[in-house]
Design an enzyme around this catalytic site. Structure first.
Site, PDB file in Angstrom:
ATOM      1  N   HIS A 139       0.816  -1.215   0.000  1.00 57.03           N
ATOM      2  CA  HIS A 139       0.000   0.000   0.000  1.00 57.03           C
ATOM      3  C   HIS A 139       0.853   1.270   0.000  1.00 57.03           C
ATOM      4  O   HIS A 139       2.085   1.226   0.116  1.00 57.03           O
ATOM      5  CB  HIS A 139      -0.975  -0.004   1.172  1.00 57.03           C
ATOM      6  CG  HIS A 139      -0.348  -0.050   2.546  1.00 57.03           C
ATOM      7  ND1 HIS A 139       0.385   0.987   3.070  1.00 57.03           N
ATOM      8  CD2 HIS A 139      -0.380  -1.013   3.503  1.00 57.03           C
ATOM      9  CE1 HIS A 139       0.783   0.677   4.295  1.00 57.03           C
ATOM     10  NE2 HIS A 139       0.341  -0.541   4.579  1.00 57.03           N
ATOM     11  N   CYS A 147       2.132  -4.981   6.951  1.00 54.54           N
ATOM     12  CA  CYS A 147       1.983  -4.844   5.499  1.00 54.54           C
ATOM     13  C   CYS A 147       3.252  -4.247   4.905  1.00 54.54           C
ATOM     14  O   CYS A 147       4.257  -4.082   5.589  1.00 54.54           O
ATOM     15  CB  CYS A 147       0.763  -3.971   5.169  1.00 54.54           C
ATOM     16  SG  CYS A 147      -0.813  -4.677   5.711  1.00 54.54           S
TER      17      CYS A 147
END
Length: 211
Positions: A139, A147
């Protein structure tokens, strides 16, 4: 086939492409040309190395992977070793694919990784798969828990490239380190199957780079 979008919002994958595709192509034109492409490749491979905190995007030219661009992680959580459970802050390790593209992410844009995969589930001690965690993304922005954040400019480029190659599953290899050059496996004391996992990752890398 995976779906393009699961999260509702004002944007769609198509609206993001309308806004970004031309600019992203201009930014990547030299990278693409140097890799032998005159347009966005129709097949991609993404590799992430946790120790080096680096993500690499490859396109396929005559069935061979050609490096398009490297992107540094702009944030990091956890340590070397696979994700085991919800809340452990770990970035998964293994062989995955992009499940869908999210044009309405809280982190600008994001790409969902299909953690947990079959191997992850086979090693889990939980009866309920939900206890293994999920919602693992590549992201934008620069902060994360578990992440891979690459920043907004980078996620624009990766988002567009992945969409252009989405008809063929986009494989994502997440490795504890670059096992092509650093061949000594890290010792992960929380598990006893790291050699099995890293053998799988190394074998997968060798399919593309053992020439």
């Amino acid at each position: 086939m995976p779906v393009y979008q699961k999260v509702k919002g004002m944007e769609t994958v198509e609206s993001i492409l309308d806004k970004l595709e031309g600019d992203v192509f201009s930014r990547l034109k030299l990278n693409l040309q140097n890799a032998g492409f005159s347009e966005f490749p129709k097949e991609l491979l993404i590799i992430a190395f946790k120790k080096e905190r680096l993500l690499e995007v490859y396109g396929f030219n005559n069935s061979k992977p050609k490096l398009i661009k490297k992107y540094p992680f702009l944030g990091y959580s956890g340590k070397l070793g696979p994700k085991i459970k919800e809340g452990d802050k770990q970035i998964p390790e293994g062989i995955y694919k992009i499940e869908y593209l999210n044009p309405n992410s809280s982190y600008y844009l994001s790409l969902k990784i299909n953690y947990p995969n079959e191997f992850d589930v086979s090693k889990s001690q939980f009866d309920d798969i939900k206890n293994m965690g999920g919602d693992i993304f590549i992201h934008g922005k620069s902060h994360t828990i578990g992440c891979i954040p690459v920043g907004d400019d980078a996620i624009e480029e990766i988002f567009v490239m992945v969409q252009k190659a989405f008809d063929k599953d986009v494989k994502v290899i997440i490795s504890p380190q670059d096992l092509r050059t650093n061949k000594i496996y890290p010792d992960i004391r929380s598990i006893d199957w790291e050699s099995e996992l890293y053998d799988k990752i190394k074998t997968e890398l060798n399919l593309y780079f053992n020439n």
